[in-house]
Design an enzyme around this catalytic site. Structure first.
Site, PDB file in Angstrom:
ATOM      1  N   SER A  63       0.803  -1.222   0.000  1.00  0.00           N
ATOM      2  CA  SER A  63       0.000   0.000   0.000  1.00  0.00           C
ATOM      3  C   SER A  63       0.838   1.276   0.000  1.00  0.00           C
ATOM      4  CB  SER A  63      -0.967   0.017   1.190  1.00  0.00           C
ATOM      5  OG  SER A  63      -0.276   0.250   2.397  1.00  0.00           O
ATOM      6  N   LYS A 100       0.947   4.286   7.102  1.00  0.00           N
ATOM      7  CA  LYS A 100       0.346   5.220   6.144  1.00  0.00           C
ATOM      8  C   LYS A 100       0.874   6.632   6.419  1.00  0.00           C
ATOM      9  CE  LYS A 100      -2.732   2.290   4.363  1.00  0.00           C
ATOM     10  NZ  LYS A 100      -2.014   1.060   4.616  1.00  0.00           N
TER      11      LYS A 100
END
Length: 146
Positions: A63, A100
Site C-alpha cells: 500500500s 500510512k
C-alpha cells in the site's frame, strides 16, 4: 487492512563501525579523489536516536509502494516522536497495525496510502486509534534477485 507489520525491538548494545564515504557518493560523474576511506559510521548511532523507544518493522503488503516502500523493507519507528501532519507513521486502528501517511484535519485524521489500489482511511472519534510510532528511516534491499 489484511496485511500486517512485523515488529522487532532494537538492539543497540553492540557497535559495528563500517567504512564510510564521508565526502559523499556521486550520482553523476565518478570522482577519482577518494581512493580510500578512513572514516567509520555506526548505523545504530546514525539511525536510532532514542534506543528505548525505537523499533524495527518489516513491511508486509504494497500500500505504500508510491513512497518507495515495498514488501520486505524494514522501517525504523520512533515511538517518542510527536506526530506532525503528513508524517509516515505506524498506526493501530480497530485492532490492526498499518503504515500510512497521516493527514490531520480539525475533526478527523486520514490514513493515506501511496498506492491508488487502496482507499484512504478516515479516522474519527468512533475508531479505536493510536499513532504507535513515527517512521524515521526505511531500510531496503536494492540488489535484485538473480
Amino acid at each position: 487492512m489484511k496485511k500486517k507489520i512485523v515488529l522487532f525491538k532494537t538492539d543497540v548494545s553492540s557497535s559495528l563501525p563500517l567504512q564510510f564515504a564521508d565526502e559523499g557518493i556521486r550520482a553523476g560523474f565518478p570522482s577519482p579523489a577518494q581512493d580510500y576511506m578512513e572514516q567509520a559510521i555506526d548505523l545504530n548511532k546514525e539511525i536510532v536516536k532514542h534506543p528505548a523507544s525505537t523499533f524495527y518493522g518489516r513491511i508486509v503488503g504494497d500500500s505504500m509502494r508510491g513512497d518507495g516502500i515495498e514488501e520486505g523493507d524494514i522501517l525504523v519507528i520512533d515511538k517518542s516522536l510527536e506526530l506532525v501532519d503528513d508524517d509516515l507513521a505506524v498506526c493501530f486502528i480497530d485492532g490492526e497495525f498499518t503504515v500510512k501517511r497521516v493527514r490531520l484535519e480539525t475533526d478527523a485524521a486520514w490514513l493515506v496510502p501511496s498506492n491508488s489500489e487502496y482507499p484512504p482511511i478516515k479516522v474519527t472519534k468512533d475508531n479505536n486509534f493510536i499513532v504507535w510510532g513515527v517512521v524515521t528511516y526505511t531500510i531496503k534491499k536494492n540488489r535484485r534477485k538473480r
